[in-house]
Design an enzyme around this catalytic site. Structure first.
Site, PDB file in Angstrom:
ATOM      1  N   ASP A   5     -45.804  11.333  -3.652  1.00 57.89           N
ATOM      2  CA  ASP A   5     -44.926  12.679  -2.465  1.00 57.89           C
ATOM      3  C   ASP A   5     -44.750  14.461  -3.585  1.00 57.89           C
ATOM      4  O   ASP A   5     -44.377  14.582  -4.348  1.00 57.89           O
ATOM      5  CB  ASP A   5     -43.377  12.024  -3.541  1.00 57.89           C
ATOM      6  CG  ASP A   5     -42.472  13.591  -2.957  1.00 57.89           C
ATOM      7  OD1 ASP A   5     -42.257  14.248  -2.049  1.00 57.89           O
ATOM      8  OD2 ASP A   5     -40.887  13.343  -3.022  1.00 57.89           O
ATOM      9  N   TRP A  40     -45.233   9.967 -13.669  1.00 61.13           N
ATOM     10  CA  TRP A  40     -44.051   8.614 -13.881  1.00 61.13           C
ATOM     11  C   TRP A  40     -45.239   7.446 -12.747  1.00 61.13           C
ATOM     12  O   TRP A  40     -46.483   8.185 -12.716  1.00 61.13           O
ATOM     13  CB  TRP A  40     -43.199   8.328 -12.783  1.00 61.13           C
ATOM     14  CG  TRP A  40     -43.622   8.915 -10.889  1.00 61.13           C
ATOM     15  CD1 TRP A  40     -43.577   9.949 -11.027  1.00 61.13           C
ATOM     16  CD2 TRP A  40     -43.659   7.677  -9.661  1.00 61.13           C
ATOM     17  NE1 TRP A  40     -44.332  10.591  -9.625  1.00 61.13           N
ATOM     18  CE2 TRP A  40     -44.083   8.821  -8.760  1.00 61.13           C
ATOM     19  CE3 TRP A  40     -43.207   6.462 -10.337  1.00 61.13           C
ATOM     20  CZ2 TRP A  40     -44.256   8.186  -7.726  1.00 61.13           C
ATOM     21  CZ3 TRP A  40     -43.464   6.209  -9.033  1.00 61.13           C
ATOM     22  CH2 TRP A  40     -44.141   6.482  -7.416  1.00 61.13           C
ATOM     23  N   ASP A  60     -48.165  15.454 -12.183  1.00 61.78           N
ATOM     24  CA  ASP A  60     -47.443  16.550 -11.574  1.00 61.78           C
ATOM     25  C   ASP A  60     -48.534  17.614 -12.176  1.00 61.78           C
ATOM     26  O   ASP A  60     -48.677  17.958 -13.836  1.00 61.78           O
ATOM     27  CB  ASP A  60     -46.100  16.923 -11.694  1.00 61.78           C
ATOM     28  CG  ASP A  60     -45.333  16.536 -10.283  1.00 61.78           C
ATOM     29  OD1 ASP A  60     -46.454  15.631  -9.982  1.00 61.78           O
ATOM     30  OD2 ASP A  60     -44.218  16.324 -10.595  1.00 61.78           O
ATOM     31  N   ASN A  94     -40.045   9.432  -8.079  1.00 63.55           N
ATOM     32  CA  ASN A  94     -41.951  11.227  -7.402  1.00 63.55           C
ATOM     33  C   ASN A  94     -40.918  12.149  -6.930  1.00 63.55           C
ATOM     34  O   ASN A  94     -41.345  12.799  -6.808  1.00 63.55           O
ATOM     35  CB  ASN A  94     -42.397  10.098  -6.712  1.00 63.55           C
ATOM     36  CG  ASN A  94     -42.166   9.927  -5.083  1.00 63.55           C
ATOM     37  OD1 ASN A  94     -40.676  10.854  -4.692  1.00 63.55           O
ATOM     38  ND2 ASN A  94     -43.083   9.710  -4.649  1.00 63.55           N
ATOM     39  N   TRP A 119     -41.843  16.941 -12.236  1.00 62.73           N
ATOM     40  CA  TRP A 119     -41.957  16.494 -13.351  1.00 62.73           C
ATOM     41  C   TRP A 119     -42.424  17.339 -14.234  1.00 62.73           C
ATOM     42  O   TRP A 119     -42.680  17.852 -15.633  1.00 62.73           O
ATOM     43  CB  TRP A 119     -42.999  15.255 -13.719  1.00 62.73           C
ATOM     44  CG  TRP A 119     -42.450  14.395 -13.329  1.00 62.73           C
ATOM     45  CD1 TRP A 119     -42.265  13.440 -11.854  1.00 62.73           C
ATOM     46  CD2 TRP A 119     -41.239  13.703 -13.685  1.00 62.73           C
ATOM     47  NE1 TRP A 119     -42.226  12.153 -11.611  1.00 62.73           N
ATOM     48  CE2 TRP A 119     -40.757  12.195 -12.453  1.00 62.73           C
ATOM     49  CE3 TRP A 119     -40.067  13.495 -14.768  1.00 62.73           C
ATOM     50  CZ2 TRP A 119     -39.693  11.255 -12.907  1.00 62.73           C
ATOM     51  CZ3 TRP A 119     -39.328  12.636 -15.214  1.00 62.73           C
ATOM     52  CH2 TRP A 119     -38.821  11.584 -14.279  1.00 62.73           C
ATOM     53  N   TYR A 133     -44.418  23.205  -9.722  1.00 70.02           N
ATOM     54  CA  TYR A 133     -44.766  22.492  -9.505  1.00 70.02           C
ATOM     55  C   TYR A 133     -46.338  23.019  -8.361  1.00 70.02           C
ATOM     56  O   TYR A 133     -45.754  23.588  -7.686  1.00 70.02           O
ATOM     57  CB  TYR A 133     -44.182  21.701  -8.848  1.00 70.02           C
ATOM     58  CG  TYR A 133     -45.108  20.506  -7.843  1.00 70.02           C
ATOM     59  CD1 TYR A 133     -45.957  19.295  -8.323  1.00 70.02           C
ATOM     60  CD2 TYR A 133     -45.211  20.609  -6.709  1.00 70.02           C
ATOM     61  CE1 TYR A 133     -46.594  19.000  -7.760  1.00 70.02           C
ATOM     62  CE2 TYR A 133     -45.462  19.955  -6.127  1.00 70.02           C
ATOM     63  CZ  TYR A 133     -46.598  19.046  -6.458  1.00 70.02           C
ATOM     64  OH  TYR A 133     -47.264  17.524  -5.845  1.00 70.02           O
ATOM     65  N   THR A 175     -50.255  16.888  -6.792  1.00 68.84           N
ATOM     66  CA  THR A 175     -50.077  15.444  -8.028  1.00 68.84           C
ATOM     67  C   THR A 175     -51.536  15.484  -7.998  1.00 68.84           C
ATOM     68  O   THR A 175     -51.580  15.113  -6.584  1.00 68.84           O
ATOM     69  CB  THR A 175     -49.020  14.528  -6.829  1.00 68.84           C
ATOM     70  OG1 THR A 175     -47.516  15.615  -7.234  1.00 68.84           O
ATOM     71  CG2 THR A 175     -48.700  13.715  -8.051  1.00 68.84           C
TER      72      THR A 175
HETATM   73  N1  ABN Z   1     -43.528  15.328  -8.550  1.00 75.00           N
HETATM   74  C1  ABN Z   1     -44.045  15.809  -7.306  1.00 75.00           C
HETATM   75  C2  ABN Z   1     -42.717  17.097  -6.829  1.00 75.00           C
HETATM   76  C3  ABN Z   1     -42.354  18.229  -7.580  1.00 75.00           C
HETATM   77  C4  ABN Z   1     -41.276  18.862  -7.325  1.00 75.00           C
HETATM   78  C5  ABN Z   1     -40.571  18.625  -6.585  1.00 75.00           C
HETATM   79  C6  ABN Z   1     -40.463  17.381  -5.185  1.00 75.00           C
HETATM   80  C7  ABN Z   1     -41.854  16.395  -6.059  1.00 75.00           C
END
Ligand code: ABN
Length: 168
Positions: free
Chosen positions: A70, A95, A114, A142, A146, A155, A158
């Site tokens: 995700d 994860w 991430d 997900n 993270w 972020y 991923t």
């Molecule tokens: N693990 C991906 C993610 C990052 C930021 C927000 C939601 C999902």
């Protein structure tokens, strides 16, 4: 309400004249039997999701390893399927999920890492979320940033790193 009583009485009498108890029971039995078979009918579990084409392209969300992603795919953001783009660092918390590789029909454990330190990549968004759990079971969710456990909480994207074969 007298008219209603008379109406239902007439209806019931007419029905009783036309149907024997045995045929009514037989009909009821057929309905119950049919209803019991409904859960055994085949179900298309791909409903709601486009039928994924098999692809070798790690920039495609349909690539087998991305089955639990995700987020943005690092392969489209200057990194690769297993490495973070320059200027970002891999998050300290990951994860894991299990994805089936169609090439050998084997299940693999995949770690979703991430990459942190830059704002959202914004390319190749991927939302597959197989085996994803609600955030109150965070070890396999997900839908969590993270990067929150890393030096920078920003972020970026991923990666999907294969850890090994999943034991049955
Ligand atoms: N693990 C991906 C993610 C990052 C930021 C927000 C939601 C999902």
């Amino acid at each position: 309400m007298r008219w209603f009583d008379e109406f239902s009485e007439r209806g019931s009498r007419r029905l009783a004249q036309r149907t024997s108890r045995r045929s009514a029971l037989a009909r009821l039995g057929k309905v119950l039997f049919g209803a019991a078979l409904v859960p055994l009918l085949p179900v298309d579990r791909m409903v709601g999701r486009a039928h994924a084409a098999v692809t070798d392209d790690p920039r495609s969300c349909d690539y087998w390893r991305h089955c639990g992603v995700d987020g943005w795919l690092c392969s489209c953001c200057g990194g690769s399927v297993s490495s973070c783009p320059p200027g970002t660092e891999v998050g300290t918390i990951t994860w894991v999920g299990t994805c089936r590789n169609p090439a050998d029909n084997t299940d693999y454990i995949v770690s979703y890492n991430d990459c942190c330190g830059k704002g959202s990549c914004g390319r190749c968004q991927c939302l597959r979320s197989e085996a994803d759990t609600p955030v109150y079971r965070p070890q396999s969710s997900n839908d969590i940033n993270w990067c929150l456990g890393s030096t920078s909480a920003h972020y970026h994207c991923t990666t999907s790193v294969v850890l090994g074969v999943a034991r049955k």
